[in-house]
Write an enzyme that holds these catalytic residues in place. Structure first.
Site, PDB file in Angstrom:
ATOM      1  N   THR A 250     -28.149 -18.434  13.307  1.00 33.49           N
ATOM      2  CA  THR A 250     -29.404 -18.781  14.331  1.00 33.49           C
ATOM      3  C   THR A 250     -29.291 -17.654  15.378  1.00 33.49           C
ATOM      4  O   THR A 250     -28.564 -17.354  16.121  1.00 33.49           O
ATOM      5  CB  THR A 250     -29.159 -20.014  15.074  1.00 33.49           C
ATOM      6  OG1 THR A 250     -28.985 -21.292  14.150  1.00 33.49           O
ATOM      7  CG2 THR A 250     -30.152 -20.368  15.962  1.00 33.49           C
TER       8      THR A 250
ATOM      9  N   LYS B 217     -36.477 -22.720  13.374  1.00 29.30           N
ATOM     10  CA  LYS B 217     -35.360 -23.169  13.984  1.00 29.30           C
ATOM     11  C   LYS B 217     -35.403 -23.288  15.381  1.00 29.30           C
ATOM     12  O   LYS B 217     -34.751 -24.289  16.103  1.00 29.30           O
ATOM     13  CB  LYS B 217     -34.190 -22.278  13.667  1.00 29.30           C
ATOM     14  CG  LYS B 217     -32.658 -22.535  14.262  1.00 29.30           C
ATOM     15  CD  LYS B 217     -32.244 -23.863  13.685  1.00 29.30           C
ATOM     16  CE  LYS B 217     -30.820 -24.429  14.299  1.00 29.30           C
ATOM     17  NZ  LYS B 217     -29.997 -23.622  13.810  1.00 29.30           N
TER      18      LYS B 217
ATOM     19  N   LYS C  64     -26.896 -20.712  23.908  1.00 32.32           N
ATOM     20  CA  LYS C  64     -27.612 -19.419  23.075  1.00 32.32           C
ATOM     21  C   LYS C  64     -28.678 -19.729  22.627  1.00 32.32           C
ATOM     22  O   LYS C  64     -29.549 -18.818  22.485  1.00 32.32           O
ATOM     23  CB  LYS C  64     -26.204 -19.055  22.461  1.00 32.32           C
ATOM     24  CG  LYS C  64     -26.406 -17.915  21.536  1.00 32.32           C
ATOM     25  CD  LYS C  64     -27.124 -17.879  20.188  1.00 32.32           C
ATOM     26  CE  LYS C  64     -26.234 -18.595  19.248  1.00 32.32           C
ATOM     27  NZ  LYS C  64     -27.037 -18.566  17.811  1.00 32.32           N
TER      28      LYS C  64
END
Length: 290
Positions: free
Chosen positions: A98, A173, A241
């Protein structure tokens, strides 16, 4: 068909994902920054461990990776020991990290210069999804490359969808993480409200999960939230994050993310309480221990 593949990064996601590739009949060589973990994987699954990304990628038709962030991805791709140095022309790099759409496009450009293919393919489903081979994979890249790689990804995916050109997988995502952030906060407030109101949280969840409020988070996290248990699942540090990536992209595309920004601030408070490694459902800790 059996393929020679490599897998770089054997964290809680990569370790089982690479194992599913072996079970599907592929010849798998792995690399991990901590070499002992790669050796442990090879001992368990019967594949090979390599000392560098380049060594793992040598002779591989497809190279998969699942590392921590943009900089981690760059570190395994470039330089004399990077994956691109070991890959032969026509091979495809599939990034399950990711990361940002920016690094996906950057990496795809450098791959093309060397005659390599590149797909960004972040996953959703967490550690349980990786272990059970039921991840959702969102892919960005060329359709021909996607069709070539999809049958191999299917070893650990229940859904694998091409979202658009390079970077589209990462953007999808981001949507996933934005939705989860708001949902978990709402669930936290609901569960905490039930407790304050003197309701049986299990009875409430069993009932409302059969209606419009139903979600994966509700079915898998609501009761542990009520019990104050957070020592599992997707860590707050990683969620922050991911949300940082979402907010940076939103600055570029002009999307407003007021709830996401607020929930990110709540996660910062969880970190301040020592909960960086707690599951993301720990948002309720701020309400239960105010």
């Amino acid at each position: 068909m059996s393929n020679n593949v490599a897998f770089l990064g054997l964290g809680v996601m990569g370790f089982p994902m690479a194992g599913h590739l072996v079970k599907a009949g592929h010849q798998v060589t792995v690399y991990n920054r901590t070499a002992a973990r790669a050796q442990n994987w090879a001992a368990k699954h019967g594949g090979k461990a390599a000392p560098t990304p380049a060594a793992a990628a040598k002779g591989a038709e497809i190279v998969f990776a699942c590392v921590g962030n943009d900089d981690d991805l760059r570190s395994i791709l470039h330089g004399p020991e990077g994956a691109f140095a070991g890959m032969g022309k026509g091979a495809v790099f599939v990034d399950h990290t990711t990361a940002s759409a920016e690094v996906a496009r950057e990496s795809a450009g450098k791959a093309a210069e060397q005659g390599l293919g590149f797909l960004d393919a972040p996953v959703s489903g967490g550690q349980a999804g990786a272990e059970n081979g039921k991840l959702t994979v969102m892919v960005g890249g060329e359709p021909k490359l996607f069709e070539r790689v999809k049958p191999v990804i299917d070893a650990y995916a229940r859904a694998c969808t091409l979202m658009g050109p390079v970077g589209a997988g990462q953007l999808a995502k981001m949507v996933n993480q934005i939705c989860i952030a708001g949902l978990v906060q709402g669930l936290s407030e609901g569960v905490n409200f039930a407790l304050k109101a003197g309701l049986d949280p299990k009875l409430v969840i069993d009932t409302i999960s059969k209606g419009a409020a139903q979600s994966w988070q509700m079915e898998n996290r609501a009761l542990t939230m009520a019990e104050g248990k957070f020592n599992f699942g997707f860590a707050v540090n990683w969620m922050r994050k991911d949300l940082d990536i979402c907010m940076n992209e939103a600055k570029r595309n002009g999307a407003r993310l007021p709830v996401t920004v607020l929930v990110d601030q709540f996660y910062a408070q969880v970190q301040a309480r020592g909960g960086g490694r707690w599951d993301t459902s720990s948002l309720i800790h701020l309400l239960m221990n105010d």
